[in-house]
Design an enzyme around this catalytic site. Structure first.
Site, short mmCIF file in Angstrom:
data_model
loop_
_atom_site.label_atom_id
_atom_site.label_comp_id
_atom_site.label_asym_id
_atom_site.label_seq_id
_atom_site.Cartn_x
_atom_site.Cartn_y
_atom_site.Cartn_z
N GLY A 37 0.87 -1.18 0.00
CA GLY A 37 0.00 0.00 0.00
C GLY A 37 0.90 1.22 0.00
N ASN A 180 6.01 9.68 -11.67
CA ASN A 180 7.05 9.10 -12.50
C ASN A 180 6.83 9.63 -13.93
OD1 ASN A 180 5.12 7.48 -13.78
ND2 ASN A 180 5.45 5.77 -12.38
N ASP A 238 7.82 4.66 -3.60
CA ASP A 238 7.46 4.94 -2.21
C ASP A 238 8.72 5.20 -1.37
OD1 ASP A 238 4.77 4.54 -2.83
OD2 ASP A 238 4.96 2.38 -2.52
O1 RIB Z 1 3.71 1.49 -4.77
C1 RIB Z 1 3.63 0.10 -4.59
C2 RIB Z 1 2.33 -0.26 -3.95
O2 RIB Z 1 1.28 0.02 -4.83
C3 RIB Z 1 2.19 -1.73 -3.61
O3 RIB Z 1 2.71 -2.06 -2.34
C4 RIB Z 1 0.71 -1.98 -3.75
O4 RIB Z 1 0.06 -2.23 -2.53
C5 RIB Z 1 0.14 -0.76 -4.46
O5 RIB Z 1 -0.59 0.02 -3.61
#
Ligand code: RIB
Length: 293
Positions: A37, A180, A238
């Protein structure tokens, strides 16, 4: 303190040598589950880099929800303001081949985070140095966060993913936007150079192995990519966002924060899982030092 307002998922991951074509079945190599997530990933990236960070979001009343929360606690993310809702937690189905992935994200409980809940958390949001957001939340909730942060004068870093939920009207409310390359083209429809020039010191475009591009108010800056062994790119964006935020709240310049975040993202792709390869501060500092020599 950094406040991340966003999704927490369980990633269910199938590995294969190639992606199936439409209507095709391919033999898989492995199957795993791992916490993910975008919101949870960014919070964990900040925590691993030593930041005081909380996640505001919602899990479901299922075993995935318990596993998601246990992982966040273990990673020292403050989850005291997370809520639980009936029904399933968010799940992302991830197809992984060497160096590449395709993701279907099913919001589940993530879409139970309401504008009203954001209003209830005014004081904790107001005490934040920075709010980080992605777009795996309902649009009304995104707007509630943006308006509240504007009122409270708390800067917002937004990762516009999934890009289908982005609105150009967010821009005046956002201090940093980190699409991106593909998202940037979809959202703005102009070349990367033109787009970053239109949003100096605000728009940072991540270019994968080619690094990051932004405009510093005088010129376009390209921060080069860092060579890395690729095991799993899931969560690299992330990690970039978490590392960037971690450095900015410590007072780094944008350029040095971007360099640090680039290195952190390159380290994250060397291990399996969105959170599996996220580095701690010393690992990034060591790699930055090696690159400088
Ligand atoms: O950015 C990667 C994430 O995108 C994954 O962990 C997945 O859960 C989606 O939300």
């Amino acid at each position: 303190m950094i406040t991340v307002i966003g999704s927490a998922n369980m990633d269910v991951i199938a590995q294969a040598d190639k992606f199936p074509l439409q209507g095709e079945t391919v033999r898989g190599k492995d199957f795993q589950t791992a916490p993910g997530g975008k919101g949870a990933n960014q919070a964990v990236a900040c925590a691993k880099l030593g930041q005081n960070v909380q996640l505001i979001g919602t899990t479901g009343m299922d075993s995935f929800g318990e596993m998601i929360k246990a992982n966040l606690r273990r990673q020292r993310v403050d989850i005291s303001n997370m809520t639980q809702t009936e029904g399933p937690s968010g799940v992302a189905v991830i197809l992984l081949t060497e160096g590449d992935n395709r993701i279907i994200s099913i919001p589940g409980a993530n879409h139970a985070l309401t504008p009203e809940r954001i209003g209830e958390l005014k004081s904790v949001i107001g005490a934040s140095q920075l709010v980080m957001m992605q777009l795996e939340l309902p649009i009304d909730t995104v707007w509630a966060v943006l308006k509240l942060c504007e009122e409270l004068e708390v800067p917002v870093m937004m990762d516009p993913a999934p890009s289908s939920s982005f609105q150009l009207e967010y821009m005046p409310y956002v201090r940093y936007l980190t699409p991106n390359e593909t998202e940037c083209a979809e959202l703005f429809g102009t070349s990367i150079e033109e787009t970053v020039t239109n949003y100096p010191n605000q728009l940072l475009v991540t270019l994968g192995k080619d690094g990051v591009c932004y405009h510093d108010g005088e010129q376009i800056i390209y921060v080069p990519g860092v060579p890395a062994e690729v095991v799993d790119t899931t969560g690299a964006g992330d990690t970039f966002n978490g590392a960037l935020a971690s450095r900015l709240v410590q007072g780094s310049t944008l350029q040095s924060a971007v360099q640090f975040a680039n290195v952190a993202a390159s380290l994250s792709i060397g291990k399996f899982g969105a959170q599996g390869g996220m580095p701690i501060e010393q690992e990034v500092v060591k790699r930055v030092g090696k690159l400088a020599n």
